[in-house]
Scaffold this active site. Structure first.
Site, PDB file in Angstrom:
ATOM      1  N   LYS A  77      -4.072  22.451 -39.700  1.00 38.39           N
ATOM      2  CA  LYS A  77      -3.266  21.321 -39.481  1.00 38.39           C
ATOM      3  C   LYS A  77      -3.534  20.869 -37.960  1.00 38.39           C
ATOM      4  CE  LYS A  77      -0.250  21.682 -43.315  1.00 38.39           C
ATOM      5  NZ  LYS A  77      -0.672  22.683 -43.838  1.00 38.39           N
TER       6      LYS A  77
HETATM    7  C1  LIG Z   1      -1.259  23.132 -45.033  1.00 35.27           C
HETATM    8  C2  LIG Z   1      -2.205  24.153 -45.528  1.00 35.27           C
HETATM    9  C3  LIG Z   1      -2.897  24.242 -46.581  1.00 35.27           C
HETATM   10  C4  LIG Z   1      -2.744  23.136 -47.633  1.00 35.27           C
HETATM   11  O1  LIG Z   1      -3.603  21.915 -47.360  1.00 35.27           O
HETATM   12  P1  LIG Z   1      -3.063  20.508 -48.248  1.00 35.27           P
HETATM   13  O2  LIG Z   1      -3.702  19.675 -47.144  1.00 35.27           O
HETATM   14  O3  LIG Z   1      -1.514  20.543 -48.174  1.00 35.27           O
HETATM   15  O4  LIG Z   1      -3.771  20.591 -49.349  1.00 35.27           O
HETATM   16  C5  LIG Z   1      -3.754  25.347 -47.001  1.00 35.27           C
HETATM   17  N1  LIG Z   1      -3.644  26.301 -46.001  1.00 35.27           N
HETATM   18  C6  LIG Z   1      -2.893  26.184 -44.874  1.00 35.27           C
HETATM   19  C7  LIG Z   1      -3.025  27.414 -44.031  1.00 35.27           C
HETATM   20  C8  LIG Z   1      -2.162  25.143 -44.550  1.00 35.27           C
HETATM   21  O5  LIG Z   1      -1.499  25.244 -43.380  1.00 35.27           O
END
Ligand SMILES: *Cc1c(COP(=O)(O)O)cnc(C)c1O
Length: 473
Positions: free
Chosen positions: A113
């Protein structure tokens, strides 16, 4: 470039408007009016670029209301070795037989993120400064999103963050990560309740339009187009690292929850990036796997949403999914609005017609599911045989990636978090603790700054009021 809403509002908006608004006024999500196509000559030119220069080229196709020199500066301030540890920014690690890991979690909070949120923080600060406005970001987190937002917004001018988390329920590492921030514009509110209570408070405050306007309340949730756009870049970066020429193709395996990450892959593919398959991996919360197998999208209730060892994928509905369905339905906004509005409210989901669903293959999507036992086995195998330690979410991606390998097509598994964030499951799989980046070695010992509040929207409002003294007029 102008933006439209998936539910039919065609008021032409520029990038900067969508940036601060998030959701479109008709409840839809913003998408560009078209996806710019990237030809072979352009791909060849981009192949030699640094990550930041590549990001600038891609973002420039979608952003024409920020002067080029400013955008370039923002992008270079975001994507550099100081923040991500390597010049590649999202380096590739070879596992075996055409399988690679693409590292997306080398930013400040050790999860992918950061890739988008770090840029969002700079874009927000820039745009708010240009308008002479301020913004109070209100959010609820059970871990990853909240810390990524705080590390992106800390010290940014014109921005305050009020982040609600369930008191005592985050992992010790996550608590230390968030609560050790001493920046005066970051407010950690530990709510005496569970994550749902936190979310309910954020919703209640969002519904109080007078309060929202007076205190300029905004969000940073994953439906923001700018976040998605920032994520498109690493699909190109992955392709360039895994191939020698533009006549080659690659596939990506994506641990998925809210469909934000893989939706960026869809955008990259629509732009002409030679992606063979987009492999969507879920954990036990298999809303999306069910859709890509059957054409049925069935939202789950909280009782049906499992708490798993890949918690950032524990979702009951996928907030970015509407963007893909809009494209799949050949941008029929009326039908999209009907499906995600009344039909979803009435029936808790929808089933696409056979011919509509048949088109998913044209978009390269396939899917699969992974369970706790699969995660443990995959983490153990990858460590013992390949000497690479992966986290629980990445393990879900790798497990499903193997089910879709095709000879001659490199498969890039997106590494969405570092194992250091999920020490308990790593212990279970390997009988040892994960390694931590040196800078975070003693993070639990740092002084903490947070406020405990009851699960009560009025109490949170009072806190916001007293900490926004400069707005009270
Ligand atoms: C947010 C997240 C996901 C999922 O990603 P999306 O964009 O919501 O599909 C997968 N793995 C981790 C570690 C995350 O923080």
């Amino acid at each position: 470039m102008k933006y439209l809403s998936t539910r039919g509002d065609r008021t032409p908006r520029g990038f900067s408007e969508t940036l601060l608004e998030g959701l479109a006024p008709d409840g839809g999500l913003y998408l560009p009016t078209h996806y710019p196509r990237v030809d072979a000559a352009t791909l060849s030119r981009w192949r030699g670029l640094s990550y930041a220069d590549l990001a600038f080229e891609i973002l420039s196709l979608y952003i024409d209301d920020i002067p080029a020199a400013d955008l370039k500066r923002l992008v270079h301030a975001t994507y550099n070795k100081e923040t991500y540890g390597t010049d590649a920014i999202t380096p590739l690690t070879r596992l075996e037989n055409g399988l690679y890991l693409q590292g997306l979690s080398n930013g400040p909070t050790l999860a992918f993120k950061d890739m988008a949120m770090q840029l969002l923080g700079r874009l927000f600060e820039y745009e708010l400064g240009r308008r002479g406005e301020e913004l109070n970001i209100l959010g609820a987190t059970s871990g990853d999103t909240g810390s990524a937002a705080e590390y992106a917004m800390r010290g940014k001018k014109g921005i305050r963050v009020f982040m609600l988390s369930p008191h005592g329920r985050m992992s010790p590492f996550q608590q230390a990560q968030m609560f050790s921030l001493q920046d005066p514009n970051i407010h950690n509110l530990a709510i005496e309740g569970v994550f749902d209570d936190c979310q309910d408070i954020v919703k209640a405050i969002g519904n109080d339009l007078a309060f929202k306007r007076r205190y300029r309340i905004g969000t940073v949730n994953s439906i923001n187009w700018a976040r998605l756009l920032a994520q498109v870049v690493y699909y190109f970066a992955g392709f360039f690292q895994a191939t020698r020429g533009n006549d080659e193709r690659v596939s990506f395996a994506v641990p998925s929850g809210n469909f934000g990450n893989i939706c960026a892959g869809h955008v990259a593919r629509m732009m002409g990036l030679p992606i063979e398959q987009l492999v969507l991996a879920t954990n036990e919360n298999d809303v999306l796997d069910e859709f890509f197998r059957t054409g049925r999208y069935r939202v789950r209730g909280s009782a049906e949403t499992h708490e798993t060892s890949s918690p950032s994928m524990d979702i009951s509905k996928a907030s970015n999914f509407e963007r893909f369905v809009f494209d799949l339905l050949e941008r029929d906004a009326a039908r999209t609005a009907e499906l995600f509005g009344p039909t979803l409210a009435r029936e808790g989901g929808f089933t696409l017609a056979r011919d509509e669903f048949a088109r998913t293959a044209r978009y390269g999507f396939v899917s699969g599911k992974s369970t706790h036992a699969d995660r443990i086995a995959t983490i153990r195998d990858t460590w013992q045989r390949l000497h690479v330690m992966i986290d629980t979410h990445t393990a879900d991606g790798l497990k499903v990636a193997r089910e879709h390998l095709r000879p001659g097509v490199p498969m890039l598994v997106l590494e969405t978090a570092l194992p250091a964030k999920f020490a308990a499951t790593i212990q279970e799989a390997l009988g040892r603790d994960p390694e931590r980046p040196a800078a975070l070695a003693r993070i639990e010992d740092l002084p903490r700054r947070f406020t405990v509040l009851p699960a009560d929207a009025a109490a949170v409002k009072r806190f916001i009021e007293t900490h926004c003294a400069s707005h009270s007029g």
